[in-house]
Design an enzyme around this catalytic site. Sequence first.
Site, PDB file in Angstrom:
ATOM      1  N   CYS A 133      39.723  47.110  44.721  1.00  0.00           N
ATOM      2  CA  CYS A 133      40.225  47.986  45.611  1.00  0.00           C
ATOM      3  C   CYS A 133      41.362  49.310  45.108  1.00  0.00           C
ATOM      4  O   CYS A 133      40.398  50.130  44.640  1.00  0.00           O
ATOM      5  CB  CYS A 133      41.358  47.049  46.518  1.00  0.00           C
ATOM      6  SG  CYS A 133      41.988  47.501  47.945  1.00  0.00           S
ATOM      7  N   HIS A 244      37.900  42.611  48.044  1.00  0.00           N
ATOM      8  CA  HIS A 244      38.501  41.664  47.161  1.00  0.00           C
ATOM      9  C   HIS A 244      37.766  40.359  46.810  1.00  0.00           C
ATOM     10  O   HIS A 244      37.845  39.382  47.512  1.00  0.00           O
ATOM     11  CB  HIS A 244      39.851  41.232  47.655  1.00  0.00           C
ATOM     12  CG  HIS A 244      40.764  42.354  47.810  1.00  0.00           C
ATOM     13  ND1 HIS A 244      41.964  42.595  46.855  1.00  0.00           N
ATOM     14  CD2 HIS A 244      41.175  43.426  48.481  1.00  0.00           C
ATOM     15  CE1 HIS A 244      42.539  43.683  46.831  1.00  0.00           C
ATOM     16  NE2 HIS A 244      42.227  44.208  47.875  1.00  0.00           N
ATOM     17  N   GLU A 246      38.502  37.957  44.667  1.00  0.00           N
ATOM     18  CA  GLU A 246      39.066  36.993  44.214  1.00  0.00           C
ATOM     19  C   GLU A 246      39.953  35.980  45.319  1.00  0.00           C
ATOM     20  O   GLU A 246      40.235  35.231  45.171  1.00  0.00           O
ATOM     21  CB  GLU A 246      40.428  37.364  43.329  1.00  0.00           C
ATOM     22  CG  GLU A 246      41.466  38.198  44.224  1.00  0.00           C
ATOM     23  CD  GLU A 246      41.062  39.645  44.798  1.00  0.00           C
ATOM     24  OE1 GLU A 246      42.038  40.251  45.216  1.00  0.00           O
ATOM     25  OE2 GLU A 246      40.156  40.115  44.187  1.00  0.00           O
TER      26      GLU A 246
END
Length: 317
Positions: A133, A244, A246
């Site tokens: 990001c 993202h 994660e």
Amino acid sequence: MLHRIAALLLPVLAVSCASAARLPRRETLNDRPLIGILAQEVTDSELRPYGATYIPSSYVKYIESGGAQVIPIRLNLTREEHEKLFQSINGLVFIGGAVNLETSLFAHTAGIYFRLALKANDEGDYFPIWGTCLGFQLLTVQVAGENLLSKTMADNVSMPLNLTSEAQSSRMFASFPPELVKALSEEPVTGNFHHYGVTEQVFVGNKKLSSFFTILSTNKAENGVVFVSTMEGKKYPFYGVQWHPEVNCFQWNSHYSFPHSKNAVHVSSLLSQLLANEGRRSSHHFSQLEEERRALIYNYNPVYTENFSAYEQIYFF
């Protein structure tokens, strides 16, 4: 008789030894990779009482799930300390967030490591960098030498990726089975939480960016603008995602569009393994095991923050 056999074998042994000398040396992999995460300045007023800089625990867990350990990189180190730390870690992550990409201490420190990584890779010293990001955007600023961001709102929405023809032959997606590539391009497995990005038009039109990175995917923003969502270095082991990975496994706040499907989790798992495997190719290490132990994230305790942030836990420094 023995002398005659030895005489006959000597030329064969000489040829065999010469052939062995010409064989390419096997690359020795490091099975204890240490990945650094660059901390970022706290800009949210609700987080300021806990510390000046932070790292969300989801990034830590993400890296650990791929088979690597985490070294937090604090912003209050000297240039010499950063250079020493660079020689001790096997890769680096630039996290998402909300700081200035040109004037913040986060950006300044990232520039130190980025230039060190360029030099190291040019000299045959393998060193990967991953940007998520804001980290993705930071990589574009470091390469282009200027801020090329524009409004590309895709906030709190999960989407499939519009994969380019180069994605199939990329390092990033090399380990993805065909059915997962299909899911990546058809199912909402990538979480997006950004207001700005680099449009495909600007990216392709900038010679520095287009010659440094290969575009692996694009997406369409709420305003209809197409932005670059995934890229990887042509020459360098540098990777960037505007989304993202994660959050797929490690963020659960119900107010946010975190994709948790089986395929979303599989995407996250393979990418975390990619980063660890890239780190295995680096020979950097601490001079002493005790020094390594003192630097690990395990020396810090995360704070529970879900009641006032999107993160369940955050490490503060």
